[in-house]
Scaffold this active site. Structure first.
Site, PDB file in Angstrom:
ATOM      1  N   CYS A  58       0.665  -1.031   0.009  1.00 26.12           N
ATOM      2  CA  CYS A  58      -0.003  -0.034  -0.086  1.00 26.12           C
ATOM      3  C   CYS A  58       0.875   1.157   0.111  1.00 26.12           C
ATOM      4  O   CYS A  58       1.897   1.000   0.130  1.00 26.12           O
ATOM      5  CB  CYS A  58      -0.777   0.034   1.391  1.00 26.12           C
ATOM      6  SG  CYS A  58      -0.077   0.145   2.777  1.00 26.12           S
ATOM      7  N   CYS A  68       3.135   1.605   3.034  1.00 25.85           N
ATOM      8  CA  CYS A  68       4.050   0.583   3.089  1.00 25.85           C
ATOM      9  C   CYS A  68       5.183   1.151   2.308  1.00 25.85           C
ATOM     10  O   CYS A  68       6.302   0.869   2.653  1.00 25.85           O
ATOM     11  CB  CYS A  68       3.486  -0.960   2.441  1.00 25.85           C
ATOM     12  SG  CYS A  68       2.254  -1.294   3.389  1.00 25.85           S
TER      13      CYS A  68
END
Length: 86
Positions: A13, A16
């Site tokens: 994501c 991340c």
């Protein structure tokens, strides 16, 4: 001095990816060596006891999960880990 083993846990994501970039930025600023890897496999992520991503693992120890820390906090974490090796 052997390098830190850093794992960024998350499915890929935006947060991340931001965490991974932050790790590399701080390592570059500190001129520190580390083996950085990204863990996207949910079973492996859960094996660390992490339920919310992104998370950071250094030398097998979960440092935090569910947040992207400030650059200052990340620098403090990595500097602290490096100090343990001196």
């Amino acid at each position: 001095m052997n390098s830190l083993d850093i794992k960024v846990l998350g499915p890929g994501c935006a947060n991340c990816n931001n965490l991974e970039k932050l790790v590399f930025d701080v390592l570059a600023e500190l001129n520190a060596d580390a083996n950085v890897s990204k863990v996207t496999d949910y079973k492996e992520i859960v094996s660390y006891g992490v339920m919310s991503t992104p998370a950071l693992v250094i030398d097998g120890e979960v440092k935090f999960s569910g947040v992207v820390p400030s650059k200052a906090k990340m620098t403090e974490i990595i500097t602290g880990e490096l100090a343990k090796r001196r």
